[in-house]
Enzyme design. Structure first.
Site, PDB file in Angstrom:
ATOM      1  N   LYS A   1      -1.067  -1.226  -4.272  1.00  0.00           N
ATOM      2  CA  LYS A   1      -2.201  -0.288  -4.259  1.00  0.00           C
ATOM      3  C   LYS A   1      -1.543   1.077  -4.414  1.00  0.00           C
ATOM      4  O   LYS A   1      -0.889   1.571  -3.492  1.00  0.00           O
ATOM      5  CB  LYS A   1      -2.979  -0.395  -2.953  1.00  0.00           C
TER       6      LYS A   1
ATOM      7  N   TYR B   1       0.866  -1.188   0.000  1.00  0.00           N
ATOM      8  CA  TYR B   1       0.000   0.000   0.000  1.00  0.00           C
ATOM      9  C   TYR B   1       0.898   1.231   0.000  1.00  0.00           C
ATOM     10  O   TYR B   1       1.471   1.601   1.011  1.00  0.00           O
ATOM     11  CB  TYR B   1      -0.925  -0.038   1.221  1.00  0.00           C
TER      12      TYR B   1
END
Ligand code: NGF
Length: 289
Positions: A161, A133
C-alpha cells in the site's frame, strides 16, 4: 481490472468508545452506495493507532460481520507491539480476512534488519498474505527499492500500500516487481499513480468520492486522459477542501450530511467545532450534492 478500496473509518462516541451502529452504517454505505471493491480495515483513517487492543478486535469483528463476502477485505494489523501484530494477524485470519497488511514499524528508528524481522514474524504462523503499508509521511520510514526486494523474498508478502509521493520510486518498484500488488495511497495523486501502473487504490476520501474515482479509473483504462484529468481535478477540489477543514473529522461530518451516522473522531483527534461543521456543510453542498 483495477480495484478501489475505501479506508474504513471508525465511528466513535464522544467518550471514545466505538459506535458500532455508525461503523456498520459506513460499511453499508461503502458497499451499497459507493460500490467499492474492498475495505481497508484498521488503517490510519480508521484511527487504529488511537485504539486499545480490545477496540481493534471489535472493529475487525464488526467489519467482517457487516461486509461478509460482499467485498474484499484487508486488515491492517501493524502495531508497535510486535506480539500484538502477530496476535491480530492470527485473529483476523481466523475471522476470515483474505488479506492482512502491516504498517512499517515506527518511532524507534528501527534498522532495516529489524523491520524485515518484524514482517517475517507477522506472517510466519498465519496462512495469509501480507501487503506492506508504506506511509513515510506519518512513520518517517522510507523503504528503498532493494529493501522492498528483500521483503518480497518472503512469498507471503505480496504487495505494497504505497502512500508516498515519490513517483520515481513507484516507477522503479512497479517495473522491478510486475507481479506484486501495488495499491496507491494518496487519493489526490491517483492519476499519476495509474499512469505508472498501480493495481488500484486505497484511501480515506473514497468513503465519499468513490464514484468519481472509479469513473477516473475507467476513463484512464479507456485511454480518455482528458476526462481522467478533469475527474482528478474535481476530486482534488473536494480533497483540498477536506484537508483545509481537518480531513478526518470532516469526512465524518460530511457523512452526516449524507444521512450516515459516522460518529466523531477519537481524542486527541480534533472534535467538531461550529466552524468545522459549517465547513463540512459547504463541502457537501459544493462538491457532493
Ligand atoms: O490519511 C492518510 C495520511 N492517508 C490516506 C491513505 O493513504 C491512508 C489518504 O487517503 C489511509 O487511508 C489508511 O491507512 O487508512 C489521504 O487521507 C488522502 O490522500 C488525503 O491526503 O497520509
Amino acid at each position: 481490472m483495477k480495484k478501489l478500496y475505501s479506508a474504513l473509518m471508525t465511528a466513535f462516541n464522544d467518550d471514545g468508545s466505538i459506535n458500532e451502529a455508525g461503523t456498520r452504517e459506513m460499511i453499508r454505505y461503502n458497499i451499497d452506495v459507493n460500490k467499492v471493491d474492498g475495505l481497508y480495515v484498521g488503517g490510519s483513517t480508521g484511527e487504529n493507532f488511537n485504539m486499545s487492543h480490545e477496540q481493534k478486535e471489535q472493529v475487525f469483528k464488526i467489519a467482517i460481520d457487516e461486509a461478509k463476502n460482499d467485498v474484499d477485505l484487508i486488515a491492517q494489523v501493524g502495531s508497535l507491539d510486535l506480539n500484538e501484530s502477530k496476535y491480530l494477524a492470527k485473529f483476523v485470519t481466523d475471522l476470515g480476512y483474505p488479506h492482512i497488511s502491516a504498517v512499517t514499524p515506527f518511532y524507534y528508528n528501527y534498522t532495516f534488519e529489524q523491520i524485515k524481522d518484524y514482517y517475517n514474524e507477522i506472517v510466519k504462523d498465519v496462512d495469509n498474505e501480507l501487503i506492506i503499508y508504506s506511509i513515510p509521511v506519518l512513520t518517517g520510514v522510507s523503504l528503498s527499492l532493494d529493501q522492498f526486494a528483500e521483503l518480497f523474498e518472503n512469498p507471503k508478502i505480496i504487495g505494497i500500500k504505497y502512500t508516498n509521493a515519490d513517483f520515481f520510486l513507484l516507477e522503479r518498484v512497479r517495473n522491478r516487481f510486475p507481479d506484486k500488488l501495488i495499491l496507491s495511497g494518496f487519493d489526490e495523486m491517483l492519476l499519476p499513480a495509474l499512469a505508472l501502473g498501480v493495481d488500484g487504490a486505497i484511501g480515506s476520501t473514497y468513503n465519499l468520492n468513490a464514484k468519481r474515482a472509479k469513473a477516473e479509473m475507467n476513463a484512464f483504462d479507456a485511454g480518455d486522459i482528458d476526462k481522467a484529468r478533469q475527474l482528478q481535478k474535481d476530486s482534488n477540489d473536494l480533497i483540498s477542501a477536506l484537508i483545509a477543514n481537518d480531513i478526518y473529522p470532516s469526512l465524518k461530518l460530511v457523512f452526516k450530511e449524507l444521512g450516515v451516522n459516522a460518529g466523531v473522531t477519537k481524542k486527541p483527534m480534533a472534535q467538531p467545532t461550529s466552524e468545522m461543521i459549517a465547513g463540512a456543510k459547504k463541502i457537501y453542498n459544493d462538491y457532493l450534492k
